[in-house]
Design an enzyme around this catalytic site. Structure first.
Site, PDB file in Angstrom:
ATOM      1  N   VAL A   1      55.528  47.933  37.935  1.00 18.32           N
ATOM      2  CA  VAL A   1      56.370  47.604  36.694  1.00 18.32           C
ATOM      3  C   VAL A   1      55.595  48.023  35.367  1.00 18.32           C
ATOM      4  O   VAL A   1      54.571  48.261  35.520  1.00 18.32           O
ATOM      5  CB  VAL A   1      56.549  46.214  36.917  1.00 18.32           C
ATOM      6  CG1 VAL A   1      55.067  45.422  36.811  1.00 18.32           C
ATOM      7  CG2 VAL A   1      57.607  45.441  36.120  1.00 18.32           C
TER       8      VAL A   1
ATOM      9  N   TRP B   1      41.605  41.124  44.433  1.00 18.92           N
ATOM     10  CA  TRP B   1      42.419  42.209  43.930  1.00 18.92           C
ATOM     11  C   TRP B   1      41.801  42.627  42.382  1.00 18.92           C
ATOM     12  O   TRP B   1      42.632  42.969  41.652  1.00 18.92           O
ATOM     13  CB  TRP B   1      43.881  41.601  43.710  1.00 18.92           C
ATOM     14  CG  TRP B   1      44.392  41.111  45.118  1.00 18.92           C
ATOM     15  CD1 TRP B   1      44.397  41.583  46.347  1.00 18.92           C
ATOM     16  CD2 TRP B   1      45.059  39.854  45.242  1.00 18.92           C
ATOM     17  NE1 TRP B   1      44.820  40.774  47.226  1.00 18.92           N
ATOM     18  CE2 TRP B   1      45.335  39.774  46.586  1.00 18.92           C
ATOM     19  CE3 TRP B   1      45.599  38.903  44.339  1.00 18.92           C
ATOM     20  CZ2 TRP B   1      46.015  38.629  47.240  1.00 18.92           C
ATOM     21  CZ3 TRP B   1      46.214  37.871  45.091  1.00 18.92           C
ATOM     22  CH2 TRP B   1      46.446  37.464  46.389  1.00 18.92           C
ATOM     23  N   HIS B   2      40.649  42.991  42.671  1.00 18.78           N
ATOM     24  CA  HIS B   2      39.879  43.586  41.546  1.00 18.78           C
ATOM     25  C   HIS B   2      39.213  44.861  42.103  1.00 18.78           C
ATOM     26  O   HIS B   2      38.094  45.064  41.746  1.00 18.78           O
ATOM     27  CB  HIS B   2      38.797  42.743  41.121  1.00 18.78           C
ATOM     28  CG  HIS B   2      39.322  41.357  40.661  1.00 18.78           C
ATOM     29  ND1 HIS B   2      38.451  40.309  40.347  1.00 18.78           N
ATOM     30  CD2 HIS B   2      40.285  41.055  40.027  1.00 18.78           C
ATOM     31  CE1 HIS B   2      39.230  39.171  40.012  1.00 18.78           C
ATOM     32  NE2 HIS B   2      40.534  39.869  39.741  1.00 18.78           N
TER      33      HIS B   2
ATOM     34  N   HIS C   1      37.015  38.085  36.141  1.00 15.52           N
ATOM     35  CA  HIS C   1      38.304  38.824  36.379  1.00 15.52           C
ATOM     36  C   HIS C   1      38.435  40.014  35.532  1.00 15.52           C
ATOM     37  O   HIS C   1      37.958  40.040  34.374  1.00 15.52           O
ATOM     38  CB  HIS C   1      39.351  37.630  36.260  1.00 15.52           C
ATOM     39  CG  HIS C   1      39.227  36.575  37.126  1.00 15.52           C
ATOM     40  ND1 HIS C   1      39.971  36.216  38.231  1.00 15.52           N
ATOM     41  CD2 HIS C   1      38.426  35.717  37.265  1.00 15.52           C
ATOM     42  CE1 HIS C   1      39.443  35.554  38.983  1.00 15.52           C
ATOM     43  NE2 HIS C   1      38.644  34.880  38.498  1.00 15.52           N
TER      44      HIS C   1
HETATM   45  C1  LIG Z   1      48.168  39.805  42.311  1.00 15.67           C
HETATM   46  C2  LIG Z   1      47.221  40.345  41.267  1.00 15.67           C
HETATM   47  C3  LIG Z   1      46.390  39.218  40.747  1.00 15.67           C
HETATM   48  C4  LIG Z   1      45.303  39.518  39.825  1.00 15.67           C
HETATM   49  N1  LIG Z   1      44.998  38.523  39.068  1.00 15.67           N
HETATM   50  C5  LIG Z   1      44.181  38.583  37.851  1.00 15.67           C
HETATM   51  C6  LIG Z   1      43.657  37.631  37.210  1.00 15.67           C
HETATM   52  O1  LIG Z   1      43.970  36.503  37.079  1.00 15.67           O
HETATM   53  N2  LIG Z   1      42.686  37.949  36.020  1.00 15.67           N
HETATM   54  C7  LIG Z   1      42.444  39.287  35.697  1.00 15.67           C
HETATM   55  O2  LIG Z   1      41.544  39.601  34.841  1.00 15.67           O
HETATM   56  N3  LIG Z   1      42.668  39.952  36.519  1.00 15.67           N
HETATM   57  C8  LIG Z   1      43.519  39.838  37.785  1.00 15.67           C
HETATM   58  N4  LIG Z   1      44.025  41.033  38.643  1.00 15.67           N
HETATM   59  C9  LIG Z   1      43.391  42.465  38.283  1.00 15.67           C
HETATM   60  C10 LIG Z   1      43.772  43.001  37.285  1.00 15.67           C
HETATM   61  O3  LIG Z   1      45.213  42.850  37.140  1.00 15.67           O
HETATM   62  C11 LIG Z   1      43.596  44.557  37.192  1.00 15.67           C
HETATM   63  O4  LIG Z   1      42.230  44.752  37.230  1.00 15.67           O
HETATM   64  C12 LIG Z   1      43.979  45.273  35.957  1.00 15.67           C
HETATM   65  O5  LIG Z   1      45.196  45.004  35.712  1.00 15.67           O
HETATM   66  C13 LIG Z   1      43.840  46.718  36.044  1.00 15.67           C
HETATM   67  O6  LIG Z   1      44.552  47.616  35.571  1.00 15.67           O
HETATM   68  P1  LIG Z   1      44.894  49.225  35.631  1.00 15.67           P
HETATM   69  O7  LIG Z   1      45.233  49.660  34.103  1.00 15.67           O
HETATM   70  O8  LIG Z   1      43.495  49.929  35.914  1.00 15.67           O
HETATM   71  O9  LIG Z   1      45.894  49.440  36.631  1.00 15.67           O
HETATM   72  P2  LIG Z   1      47.374  48.649  36.574  1.00 15.67           P
HETATM   73  O10 LIG Z   1      47.627  47.660  35.320  1.00 15.67           O
HETATM   74  O11 LIG Z   1      47.619  48.410  37.763  1.00 15.67           O
HETATM   75  O12 LIG Z   1      48.311  50.102  35.930  1.00 15.67           O
HETATM   76  C14 LIG Z   1      48.538  50.930  36.807  1.00 15.67           C
HETATM   77  C15 LIG Z   1      50.127  51.556  36.389  1.00 15.67           C
HETATM   78  O13 LIG Z   1      49.929  52.785  36.862  1.00 15.67           O
HETATM   79  C16 LIG Z   1      51.403  53.022  37.483  1.00 15.67           C
HETATM   80  N5  LIG Z   1      51.367  54.072  38.469  1.00 15.67           N
HETATM   81  C17 LIG Z   1      50.680  53.973  39.361  1.00 15.67           C
HETATM   82  N6  LIG Z   1      50.882  55.423  40.167  1.00 15.67           N
HETATM   83  C18 LIG Z   1      51.816  56.057  39.386  1.00 15.67           C
HETATM   84  C19 LIG Z   1      52.242  57.220  39.293  1.00 15.67           C
HETATM   85  N7  LIG Z   1      51.779  58.290  40.132  1.00 15.67           N
HETATM   86  N8  LIG Z   1      53.106  57.643  38.517  1.00 15.67           N
HETATM   87  C20 LIG Z   1      53.342  56.797  37.586  1.00 15.67           C
HETATM   88  N9  LIG Z   1      52.951  55.451  37.279  1.00 15.67           N
HETATM   89  C21 LIG Z   1      51.940  55.235  38.200  1.00 15.67           C
HETATM   90  C22 LIG Z   1      51.590  51.528  38.192  1.00 15.67           C
HETATM   91  O14 LIG Z   1      52.772  51.204  38.625  1.00 15.67           O
HETATM   92  C23 LIG Z   1      50.957  50.692  37.139  1.00 15.67           C
HETATM   93  O15 LIG Z   1      52.097  50.207  36.298  1.00 15.67           O
HETATM   94  C24 LIG Z   1      44.996  40.873  39.161  1.00 15.67           C
HETATM   95  C25 LIG Z   1      45.507  41.772  40.064  1.00 15.67           C
HETATM   96  C26 LIG Z   1      46.518  41.550  40.984  1.00 15.67           C
HETATM   97  C27 LIG Z   1      47.244  42.723  41.736  1.00 15.67           C
END
Ligand SMILES: Cc1cc2nc3c(=O)[nH]c(=O)nc-3n(C[C@H](O)[C@H](O)[C@H](O)COP(=O)(O)OP(=O)(O)OC[C@H]3O[C@@H](n4cnc5c(N)ncnc54)[C@H](O)[C@@H]3O)c2cc1C
Length: 681
Positions: free
Chosen positions: A123, A587-588, A631
């Site tokens: 999303v 989920w980290h 987290h």
């Molecule tokens: C259910 C859940 C609960 C959590 N609770 C916590 C919490 O309470 N506190 C905390 O600190 N952390 C929490 N986390 C962990 C935290 O959310 C993540 O570590 C962090 O948001 C990761 O950020 P990111 O930018 O690496 O990835 P993301 O935020 O996941 O961003 C990646 C984005 O890339 C997009 N994407 C992927 N592949 C493609 C593609 N091929 N083309 C285009 N778009 C693509 C995805 O749709 C997504 O929007 C939680 C995670 C989950 C799943």
């Protein structure tokens, strides 16, 4: 009942959404779902993934109107989605196909051969839209360890200004928890967290946090735990009222979409394509010299991104990047994209008939995660305070709670997990014989075949374990049942407490790789949970100790009996077995494209540039060189903030050099009139 209410609200919400959307469509900027239109122009920076890191970058880079930014996000913009916005609905966006990729792991021998969920946000906003509202940082030593791994410029001192730049903190209520004399969050404010895009606040009485929190704290304090009023200042250990990314006034989640993107959506140089999945990174053919795939000799130039949609999986579009491609697709998807594009372990790529353009065997390796166990406790029937179970036991109360939230922004729908504790093992000498644990760990590590990067990580991790200054363990609490993945569903009419134990510095390290060339398929995720017995054994000791605390006064007097694991779980072997059977992920997952020197197995440099490329970066949780005991989302934001500055500075220097190299504009030689007397010049 709640579902019915949500559906009733939905048409209104979507009507508003459509208007905004069509306004964006009319103009050549904004958010679009038109795959062809997005490719009509080129962008200076293409960011793959509009998630936590991606939208920080989009915001900061687009501040300069001269840079054009294109974001490609697989999920949709869902500004009116209650499952995202309403704090009390934490956890309910998970498993929802319109919000979650719904990944699962491979079968894990360390957890009795089970496959478990590994959700990720699909999303706009990514996983920041799904968090359980725990928002915190690790300790100074943990970030200093990143520099010690060989990443110059990545330590506590360098990251700290970016942490404070992120937030606007509204401190919590004083005296809310026993032993907490300072308002939670006050210290952050002192450090300057007062004007950042992420709104941070605290649960209070208006958020239906019950007296259970207080007695829970008292029991922990009686058993050796301690409070910490300033957990964000470099020492994260201790117990506190936990910061949550919730806008205090509006009582809605503050996440990357409404914090970093929506406020700047009118910038004419920022374009966001949603509902499109990047399928391949494109490179300049001239930078692909024949037969050279080794990183040292290569200088691949990324020129753009190919993308499509699983709804029409045969059609592809390509869009040109003038300067850089930045992968922010998250730790489970960025490695997949690298591998599909020919960057990864050549043996693996060959097995899928993918031509290797860069042989980096560590792509997708080195993945670390946090472990969690949930334990349910049945409360006596004559308890003095309600738990959140009342909404399960008496569904008629739920609509009233919902109305209260909608009208006043208060009550259970504005509440989320309130309190966490973080500790080294040494805090609880009754539970942990650290020297025995370390001896056993040493034996295990000596027998393991460790790659250079893991050796370095484990050396640091082991030192932290022995020194006992930084967090290894976490504990959390919810005043309700049915949280635990359990053999025992909650009994009708009864109330529960759930104690949640976490292991934040496990040694097990896994990987994530492609298992097909289909870019729309899920990657194969193998975290190797409990690969080292240290992980589940420490988990068992911790969960067993948490039971002792739960059964001690004052909280113990209200508990009828433990439910999951059942009362007859007493020996260490039984606890070990429970922990292997019921391990879940926090989920980290991080580290799958680790930032580390190339010669020890890093995938990206300290500028998060993929080794062997000139202009391809990975900026997301995958680039963390070693997991933190916190987290993860705040750290991911801070990493992206720091990288935004790096990219902007690099570009300034590049532009300056370019201008300096241009031939200096010399004034034409002055025309000197001949001397009227001598007639000479
Ligand atoms: C259910 C859940 C609960 C959590 N609770 C916590 C919490 O309470 N506190 C905390 O600190 N952390 C929490 N986390 C962990 C935290 O959310 C993540 O570590 C962090 O948001 C990761 O950020 P990111 O930018 O690496 O990835 P993301 O935020 O996941 O961003 C990646 C984005 O890339 C997009 N994407 C992927 N592949 C493609 C593609 N091929 N083309 C285009 N778009 C693509 C995805 O749709 C997504 O929007 C939680 C995670 C989950 C799943």
């Amino acid at each position: 009942m709640r579902t019915a209410i949500l559906f009733a609200l939905a048409p209104l919400a979507y009507a508003a959404h459509e208007n905004k959307f069509s306004r964006a469509e009319e103009r050549p900027f904004g958010i679009t779902t038109d795959l062809a239109k997005f490719a009509e122009q080129s962008y200076d920076y293409i960011i793959v993934g509009g998630g936590s890191a991606g939208l920080v970058l989009a915001n900061r880079l687009s501040l300069n109107p001269q840079y054009t930014i294109g974001v490609i996000e697989a999920g949709q913009w869902q500004p009116d989605e209650d499952l995202i916005n309403v704090p009390g609905m934490f956890g309910r966006g998970r498993n929802n196909a319109s919000l979650d990729w719904n990944f699962v792991t491979t079968l894990q021998p360390g957890i009795h051969n089970q496959s478990i969920q590994q959700p990720r946000g699909k999303v706009l906003g990514g996983s920041s839209a799904l968090t359980y509202h725990n928002y915190n940082r690790g300790s100074r030593e943990e970030y200093d360890a990143w520099a010690e791994m060989g990443n110059t410029g990545w330590d506590w001192e360098s990251l700290f200004p970016y942490f404070t730049k992120l937030d606007t903190v509204v401190p919590g209520d004083v005296g809310f928890l026993p032993g907490l004399t300072q308002r939670p969050g006050e210290a952050n404010l002192r450090d300057g967290a007062s004007s950042g895009p992420v709104s941070v606040s605290y649960n209070g009485n208006d958020t239906a946090i019950t007296p259970w929190v207080e007695v829970w704290h008292e029991s922990w304090l009686n058993n050796g735990a301690y409070m910490n009023a300033d957990p964000e200042g470099g020492n994260s250990t201790g117990m506190t009222l936990t910061a949550r990314p919730v806008d205090k006034e509006k009582a809605v989640r503050s996440y990357s979409t409404n914090a970093f993107l929506e406020p700047v959506m009118d910038r004419k140089n920022l374009y966001v394509l949603t509902g499109a999945e990047a399928t391949k990174i494109l490179f300049d053919e001239a930078s692909l010299p024949e037969n050279i795939t080794n990183v040292e000799e290569s200088e691949l130039v990324a020129t753009g991104v190919e993308y499509g949609t699983p709804l029409n999986s045969t059609i592809r579009f390509s869009v040109k990047a003038n300067r850089e491609v930045i992968l922010s697709a998250g730790s489970l998807k960025s490695p997949q994209l690298l591998e599909l594009s020919g960057i990864g372990n050549s043996t693996l790529l060959e097995s899928f008939n993918i031509t290797t353009i860069l042989d980096i065997p560590e792509v997708g390796e080195n993945m670390q995660d946090h472990l969690e166990w949930n334990a349910d406790y049945l409360l006596k029937e004559d308890i003095p305070w309600e738990t959140w179970d009342v909404y399960r036991n008496d569904p008629a109360r739920d609509p009233a709670a919902w109305e209260e939230y909608k009208a006043n922004r208060t009550g259970v729908y504005n509440s989320s997990p309130a309190t966490l504790g973080f500790f080294p093992l040494q805090t609880f000498p009754d539970a942990f014989n650290v020297s025995e644990i370390v001896e056993e760990l040493d034996r295990e590590l000596a027998e393991a075949d460790l790659t250079p990067i893991r050796k370095k990580q484990f050396e640091i991790q082991r030192r932290h374990l022995v020194e006992g200054k930084v967090t290894q363990l976490e504990v959390a609490f919810l005043a309700r049942g049915g949280v635990a993945h359990s053999n025992y569903p909650p009994l009708p009419g009864r109330s529960y407490l759930t104690a949640i134990t976490f292991l934040l510095r496990p040694y097990s390290t896994g990987n994530v790789h492609i298992n097909t060339v289909d870019p729309f398929a899920a990657p194969s995720i193998d975290p190797r949970y409990n690969q080292f017995s240290f992980d589940w054994k420490v988990g068992a000791l911790w969960t067993k100790f948490a039971r002792k605390v739960m059964l001690s006064d004052p909280i113990g007097q209200y508990i009828e009996r433990p439910v999951q694991p059942p009362e007859n779980t007493t020996t260490l072997e039984e606890w070990d077995d429970f922990c292997r059977e019921w391990t879940i992920s926090v989920w980290h997952p991080v580290g799958s494209t680790s930032m580390a020197p190339r010669d020890i197995g890093g995938v990206v440099s300290p500028k998060m540039v993929v080794y062997g490329t000139k202009n391809l970066r990975v900026v997301d949780a995958g680039s963390m060189p070693i997991n933190i005991a916190a987290h993860t989302v705040a750290t991911v934001y801070a990493m992206a903030e720091k990288m935004s500055d790096t990219i902007i500075n690099d570009r300034r220097i590049e532009d300056l050099n370019f201008n300096l190299q241009r031939p200096l504009k010399t004034d034409p030689a002055p025309v000197v009139a001949p001397n009227p007397i001598t007639n000479e010049n």
